[in-house]
Design an enzyme around this catalytic site. Structure first.
Site, PDB file in Angstrom:
ATOM      1  N   LYS A 106       0.842  -1.193   0.000  1.00  0.00           N
ATOM      2  CA  LYS A 106       0.000   0.000   0.000  1.00  0.00           C
ATOM      3  C   LYS A 106       0.878   1.244   0.000  1.00  0.00           C
ATOM      4  O   LYS A 106       1.943   1.272   0.647  1.00  0.00           O
ATOM      5  CB  LYS A 106      -0.922  -0.025   1.219  1.00  0.00           C
ATOM      6  CG  LYS A 106      -1.909   1.134   1.283  1.00  0.00           C
ATOM      7  CD  LYS A 106      -2.822   0.998   2.501  1.00  0.00           C
ATOM      8  CE  LYS A 106      -3.815   2.147   2.584  1.00  0.00           C
ATOM      9  NZ  LYS A 106      -4.719   2.027   3.760  1.00  0.00           N
ATOM     10  N   SER A 180      -9.402   2.217   2.559  1.00  0.00           N
ATOM     11  CA  SER A 180      -8.499   3.007   1.733  1.00  0.00           C
ATOM     12  C   SER A 180      -7.452   2.185   0.982  1.00  0.00           C
ATOM     13  O   SER A 180      -6.762   2.717   0.107  1.00  0.00           O
ATOM     14  CB  SER A 180      -7.783   4.041   2.595  1.00  0.00           C
ATOM     15  OG  SER A 180      -6.994   3.427   3.600  1.00  0.00           O
ATOM     16  N   SER A 204      -9.795  -0.299   6.552  1.00  0.00           N
ATOM     17  CA  SER A 204      -9.160  -0.079   5.252  1.00  0.00           C
ATOM     18  C   SER A 204      -8.536  -1.309   4.620  1.00  0.00           C
ATOM     19  O   SER A 204      -8.147  -1.265   3.447  1.00  0.00           O
ATOM     20  CB  SER A 204      -8.106   1.025   5.361  1.00  0.00           C
ATOM     21  OG  SER A 204      -8.722   2.275   5.553  1.00  0.00           O
TER      22      SER A 204
END
Length: 533
Positions: A106, A180, A204
């Site tokens: 990420k 996210s 997330s």
């Protein structure tokens, strides 16, 4: 207090410099005290000058052992999923646990020499360090092939706010991939990578796992080191694996779990073997006869998790039916009520703005951890207009709520919320005395259609699209309990009944019993086909 004697060329603090600082704080000093405190601050400046460079003690990688090549921003970013591509691996891995596997990180995770956007144009940062999880992944024989797109400042649940562009659902272009960790979810689902790392402060990892039809685990708080990652607050930050199936999720967890001597959120005690032996336990369950896989396990269907305001009844039905199938695997399944589950979201949302100094302003304090000195130096005591304008609606709202709360409520509001969240944790612990795991829908509604104009649609519309999305996920960020999202079916979207997108079932376990979540998920996955259930 030990005073450092300044050298001849040291900075000398004068009363003239100190006076406006005092006035800004609403303070005054007598002339005598002003002179004395100026001298003391001169000593303070001398102490600062005497400090060595902290970069020498940071986890800066050996680039001969961990080379990285072909760093570039791809023209084809897989419908928004890639932020940056790279090839990074270890030339002499410590194990072959992840040999031959490809991994995406990420884009809030540091990988030296590769830009780290955190999903926003607020600052430009190219780290000089590697996050602990990145090193462990390479040491296990895997190749990191890029940074996956993440939502703006990691504060969005709908995948339309990243600086690198919207991320599309792998099952239907034009729909959200969740957030996210949106890019991580899509890349795993499409097979662009074998495995991915997500980060989770309110859901997330699990929200994009649910939206993209993959497995995502938010581990127990502190099980996996958060060293070298941008976060919201050390009390909420979690990082964990995202994979196509439960076994791969366990495999990646096995590679990254355990203390790293930086992150003080991690216990300095042995965890009975469960800390590093996840795959063996998962394999042990799936090799059993179907009707005995979960013998002796007690599963609680968490009633409040199915009562989220404005929830989609299709999803509730699908997840409840999936949970009941666990009885076919030997588990005892019954309902349980945890009233604090319903109250946790409001407390979490009230608590969140107080984390702005750490999440948006780069301030770090209160924990023994790696402090990202270069990154935090890129933001001042407050955001500039340009920095504020670079935020998505979730982050900009959080900043404004922080300013409002500081002015109107002070620190008491944060303290009050922190105390209330302790009761949320205790309420789960009480329920988990009678049950091994608790079940909820991961997300109460199907993924939304992406707005035509992205984050320029305005904060009210975009935030209303994410209404209720955190209701079942954010409580465990506050409590630290492990929670995994497992795909268990498809549900029609609200915008078009002909478009059907994945539905996730969330399995919550006792702290440091992540293996129970994995075992239940693996047993269900190996016994039923989620695409036809």
């Amino acid at each position: 207090m030990c005073l450092i004697q300044p050298d001849e060329g040291s900075v000398k603090v004068t009363g003239k410099e100190l006076t406006p600082i005092l006035h800004g704080a609403g303070l005054e000093l007598s002339d005598s005290h002003l002179e004395q405190y100026s001298a003391l601050l001169t000593s303070f400046e001398a102490a600062i000058e005497s400090l060595p460079d902290d970069r020498e003690v940071q986890p800066r990688p050996d680039l001969e052992k961990y080379p990285r090549t072909d760093i570039h921003v791809p023209e084809d970013n897989d419908h928004g999923a890639w932020a940056t591509k790279v090839t990074a691996k270890c030339v002499a891995p410590e194990s072959n646990l992840l040999a031959g596997r490809t991994v995406a990180l990420k884009d809030n995770i540091a990988l030296a020499g590769v830009r780290c956007t955190n999903g926003t144009a607020m600052v430009d940062w190219v780290p000089e360090i590697d996050a602990t999880v990145a090193t462990r992944i390479m040491d296990a024989g895997a190749t990191i092939i890029g940074k996956s797109a993440c939502e703006n400042a990691c504060l969005e649940g709908v995948s339309c706010t990243s600086v690198t562009g919207p991320v599309h659902n792998p099952y239907a272009e034009g729909y959200s991939a969740g957030g996210s960790s949106s890019g991580s979810g899509r890349l795993v689902a499409t097979g662009s990578v074998d495995l991915a790392i997500g980060c989770d402060q309110g859901g997330s990892i699990r929200i994009p796992a649910s939206a993209c039809g993959i497995v995502g685990l938010k581990p127990t708080w502190g099980l996996v080191p958060y060293t070298g990652m941008l976060g919201l607050d050390p009390t909420l930050d979690h990082t964990g694996p995202m994979a196509k199936n439960v076994r791969d999720c366990a495999l990646l967890l096995e590679a990254i779990a355990g203390p790293d001597e930086w992150d003080d959120r991690q216990p300095r005690v042995e965890l009975g073997g469960y800390q590093v032996d996840y795959v063996r336990h998962v394999d042990g369950v799936t090799r059993l006869p179907k009707h005995t896989m979960l013998s002796g396990m007690k599963v609680g269907i968490l009633l409040e998790g199915f009562q989220i305001p404005n929830h989609d009844e299709n999803i509730a039905v699908i997840v409840r039916a999936a949970a009941m199938k666990l009885s076919e695997l030997g588990a005892t399944v019954s309902s349980v009520s945890v009233p604090m589950h319903s109250e946790a979201t409001a407390t979490y949302m009230t608590f969140l703005p107080a984390l702005t100094p750490q999440s948006l302003l780069g301030e770090q304090y209160g924990h023994r951890q790696l402090y990202l000195t270069e990154r935090c130096g890129l933001v001042g005591k407050k955001l500039t207009q340009a920095q504020f304008d670079a935020l998505g609606p979730g982050a900009s709202y959080m900043y404004l709520a922080y300013l409002w709360a500081q002015e109107k409520h002070g620190s008491k509001l944060h303290s009050r919320c922190r105390n209330l969240l302790k009761e949320v944790a205790d309420s789960y612990d009480r329920a988990l005395k009678d049950f091994d795991v608790l079940i909820t829908p991961t997300v109460p509604n199907p993924p939304a259609r992406l707005p035509d104009h992205g984050s320029s649609e305005g904060p009210m519309k975009l935030m209303s699209m994410a209404g209720g999305i955190l209701a079942n996920t954010c409580p465990t960020n506050c409590t630290g309990h492990p929670a995994i999202s497992l795909p268990v079916g498809f549900s029609p979207t609200h915008e078009d009944p002909n478009v059907k997108l994945p539905v996730g079932m969330q399995i919550i376990g006792r702290r440091f019993r992540d293996i129970d979540c994995l075992k239940v998920a693996a047993a269900w996955e190996s016994s039923f086909d989620w695409k036809t259930s």
